[in-house]
Scaffold this active site. Structure first.
Site, short mmCIF file in Angstrom:
data_model
loop_
_atom_site.label_atom_id
_atom_site.label_comp_id
_atom_site.label_asym_id
_atom_site.label_seq_id
_atom_site.Cartn_x
_atom_site.Cartn_y
_atom_site.Cartn_z
N GLY A 1 0.82 -1.21 0.00
CA GLY A 1 0.00 0.00 0.00
C GLY A 1 0.84 1.25 0.00
O GLY A 1 0.92 1.95 1.02
N GLU B 1 12.60 -4.98 -4.52
CA GLU B 1 11.60 -5.08 -5.58
C GLU B 1 12.24 -4.89 -6.96
O GLU B 1 12.03 -5.67 -7.87
CB GLU B 1 10.51 -4.03 -5.36
CG GLU B 1 9.38 -4.13 -6.37
CD GLU B 1 8.19 -3.26 -6.00
OE1 GLU B 1 8.37 -2.26 -5.30
OE2 GLU B 1 7.07 -3.58 -6.44
N SER C 1 -1.74 -4.48 -5.69
CA SER C 1 -1.82 -5.80 -6.34
C SER C 1 -2.22 -6.85 -5.33
O SER C 1 -1.74 -6.83 -4.20
CB SER C 1 -0.46 -6.19 -6.93
OG SER C 1 -0.05 -5.28 -7.90
N ASN D 1 9.76 3.44 -15.41
CA ASN D 1 11.12 3.49 -15.98
C ASN D 1 11.61 4.92 -16.16
O ASN D 1 12.82 5.17 -16.11
CB ASN D 1 11.16 2.69 -17.28
CG ASN D 1 11.14 1.19 -17.01
OD1 ASN D 1 10.98 0.76 -15.86
ND2 ASN D 1 11.32 0.40 -18.05
N GLU D 2 10.67 5.87 -16.36
CA GLU D 2 11.11 7.27 -16.45
C GLU D 2 11.75 7.69 -15.11
O GLU D 2 12.80 8.34 -15.09
CB GLU D 2 9.92 8.20 -16.76
CG GLU D 2 9.36 8.09 -18.17
CD GLU D 2 8.40 6.90 -18.32
OE1 GLU D 2 8.10 6.24 -17.31
OE2 GLU D 2 7.97 6.65 -19.45
C1 LIG Z 1 0.78 -4.01 -12.64
C2 LIG Z 1 0.90 -2.95 -11.58
C3 LIG Z 1 0.97 -3.32 -10.26
C4 LIG Z 1 1.06 -2.36 -9.25
N1 LIG Z 1 1.05 -2.78 -7.96
C5 LIG Z 1 1.12 -1.85 -6.98
C6 LIG Z 1 1.07 -2.27 -5.61
O1 LIG Z 1 0.95 -3.47 -5.32
N2 LIG Z 1 1.10 -1.33 -4.65
C7 LIG Z 1 1.23 0.00 -4.94
O2 LIG Z 1 1.30 0.79 -4.00
N3 LIG Z 1 1.26 0.43 -6.22
C8 LIG Z 1 1.21 -0.46 -7.25
N4 LIG Z 1 1.22 -0.05 -8.56
C9 LIG Z 1 1.24 1.38 -8.85
C10 LIG Z 1 2.55 1.87 -9.40
O3 LIG Z 1 3.55 1.86 -8.42
C11 LIG Z 1 2.30 3.27 -9.97
O4 LIG Z 1 1.40 3.12 -11.06
C12 LIG Z 1 3.57 3.93 -10.46
O5 LIG Z 1 4.43 4.23 -9.39
C13 LIG Z 1 3.28 5.20 -11.25
O6 LIG Z 1 2.46 6.06 -10.54
P1 LIG Z 1 1.12 6.66 -11.19
O7 LIG Z 1 0.35 5.53 -11.78
O8 LIG Z 1 0.50 7.53 -10.18
O9 LIG Z 1 1.61 7.53 -12.43
P2 LIG Z 1 2.18 9.00 -12.41
O10 LIG Z 1 3.11 9.17 -11.27
O11 LIG Z 1 1.01 9.93 -12.52
O12 LIG Z 1 3.01 9.05 -13.75
C14 LIG Z 1 2.41 9.18 -15.04
C15 LIG Z 1 3.54 9.25 -16.07
O13 LIG Z 1 4.37 10.41 -15.84
C16 LIG Z 1 5.72 10.03 -15.69
N5 LIG Z 1 6.37 10.88 -14.68
C17 LIG Z 1 5.87 11.22 -13.46
N6 LIG Z 1 6.77 11.97 -12.78
C18 LIG Z 1 7.86 12.09 -13.59
C19 LIG Z 1 9.14 12.74 -13.46
N7 LIG Z 1 9.47 13.40 -12.34
N8 LIG Z 1 10.01 12.63 -14.47
C20 LIG Z 1 9.70 11.93 -15.61
N9 LIG Z 1 8.51 11.31 -15.78
C21 LIG Z 1 7.61 11.39 -14.80
C22 LIG Z 1 5.67 8.59 -15.20
O14 LIG Z 1 6.88 7.92 -15.48
C23 LIG Z 1 4.48 8.04 -16.00
O15 LIG Z 1 4.90 7.69 -17.30
C24 LIG Z 1 1.12 -0.97 -9.59
C25 LIG Z 1 1.07 -0.60 -10.94
C26 LIG Z 1 0.94 -1.56 -11.93
C27 LIG Z 1 0.87 -1.11 -13.37
#
Ligand SMILES: Cc1cc2nc3c(=O)[nH]c(=O)nc-3n(C[C@H](O)[C@H](O)[C@H](O)COP(=O)(O)OP(=O)(O)OC[C@H]3O[C@@H](n4cnc5c(N)ncnc54)[C@H](O)[C@@H]3O)c2cc1C
Length: 386
Positions: A126, A243, A160, A369-370
């Protein structure tokens, strides 16, 4: 680094291979994103634990066999080769378990690790919130001290396995005046407490692979805190290192996919497009390179080093490789590759599409990856902040 296996390690490999040969379910289990499949996977975890294979590097008293990380790599190689089920409790055993091993009190180790090894308690992670994904330091959920309890309020998302899990580990703001990385605390939360609402989220295949978790005045005993109050960020960075850098995605997973890709290519070599053969060979080479790199990391860890920013390199490498292998497989399969696993003509074709849909998320989960590229730029290459 010495790449020859000792007689003891070879004997361990044989022992694992024999045991898996006798115990791996003959038929694939239903997806663990269904209730039925989740319980079937939990049952498989019990079997693994009874055999002493829940998590081989853990001490025996916590459900392991006191093996070292090299033996864990050997176990993983045999596990994937045997086609054994996915690990439903991967957030627990691969991420939280090693973190408890490092930061937990003796009581916490005794309380949590054996039940984790047996998957009597399956864990969800979480961390993410609606406004704290990549920007994880923006966590807003609070855990305010009230005597010997924390009172938790807020929302977590994208957890997840959250739809069916028993516990959640997460970071919460214990100092409401604090900002960014400061004032956060790592807390372990049972999901059956009053005030917890779990709302499943469907993934691309329609199954509830995730959940949103709403926490409304949830009272958690202070002894569920992992590490010091206000030091959650430091504890979480250890979890993130496991991780991205080692535990979550062992090389065996990608070696097995590369092997399957080669078989697929062999079956379709006559009609394969130009360049596909080279692409398959390249994937196999990359899977081997990731394996060697992981052996190097493990050698360093065994010599006392800790996982650092280089975990970000690993994360980019395995996620892009996984996606590439699935893209090539679908290219080889042409139109048939678009059949869903249950389609009458799918055969084993569907598992590639299934794998592709999941591989698409590799560059997002465990930190996008960004963001990993930003970490590499700043911490490994010493470039200025963007
Ligand atoms: C299959 C899957 C399993 C997951 N499981 C879990 C889980 O078990 N627990 C949990 O807590 N979370 C989980 N997540 C969430 C995951 O950690 C987040 O989706 C991830 O960290 C990205 O955050 P966001 O979705 O809020 O995207 P955002 O942070 O809103 O990002 C959107 C886009 O903007 C880019 N971006 C944002 N900031 C920057 C920056 N400073 N520089 C360059 N690019 C940037 C990002 O790279 C991305 O491409 C999971 C996600 C997936 C897809």
């Amino acid at each position: 680094m010495d790449l020859t296996y000792t007689p003891a390690q070879q004997a361990f490999r044989t022992e694992v291979r024999d045991w898996l040969g006798a115990h791996v379910p003959k038929e694939p289990l239903a997806s663990f994103d269904t209730k039925e499949g989740f319980e079937a996977h939990r049952e498989w975890e019990h079997v693994l634990n009874d055999g002493g294979y829940a998590m081989v590097p853990w001490p025996v008293e916590y459900g392991g066999r006191g093996a070292n990380l090299l033996e864990w790599l050997i176990f993983e190689e045999e596990y994937y080769r045997a086609g054994a089920p996915k690990r439903v409790n991967q957030n627990g055993i691969f991420l939280l378990g090693p973190t408890i091993m490092e930061y937990g009190t003796p009581d916490q180790k005794a309380r949590f690790l054996p039940k984790m090894a047996a998957s009597e308690e399956v864990w969800a992670q979480g961390w993410s919130e609606p406004n704290a994904g990549s920007d994880m330091a923006n966590i807003q959920a609070t855990a305010i001290r009230d005597g010997d309890h924390y009172v938790i309020n807020g929302q977590k998302t994208w957890a997840s396995r959250g739809a069916y899990a028993d516990w959640l580990f997460g970071m919460f703001r214990t100092d409401p005046e604090s900002e960014r990385h400061r004032g956060l605390t790592f807390v372990l939360v049972p999901l059956d407490l009053p005030g917890v609402t779990v709302r499943p989220i469907a993934q691309l295949d329609g199954l509830p692979g995730f959940a949103e978790v709403f926490l409304d005045d949830v009272r958690v005993p202070v002894e569920n805190r992992l590490g010091d109050e206000g030091k959650g960020w430091q504890v979480a960075m250890a979890t993130a290192g496991f991780e991205r850098g080692l535990m979550l995605r062992s090389p065996a997973r990608f070696q097995e996919t590369a092997r399957r890709l080669i078989d697929l290519y062999r079956d379709h070599a006559a009609e394969a497009a130009p360049g596909v053969r080279e692409a398959v060979v390249d994937c196999w080479s990359q899977a081997e390179a990731y394996t060697l790199e992981t052996y190097r990391t493990v050698s360093r860890l065994l010599a006392g080093a800790k996982i650092g920013s280089e975990a970000s390199l690993n994360k980019i490498f395995w996620s892009e490789l996984d996606l590439r292998m699935h893209e090539i497989a679908l290219q080889i399969l042409e139109e048939r590759g678009q059949l869903l696993p249950g389609a009458p003509a799918a055969g084993d074709v569907g598992s590639w599409l299934d794998g592709y849909l999941f591989a698409l998320s590799g560059p997002i989960y465990a930190g996008t990856n960004e963001i990993q590229r930003n970490i590499i730029a700043e911490r490994i290459l010493g470039m200025p902040r963007a």
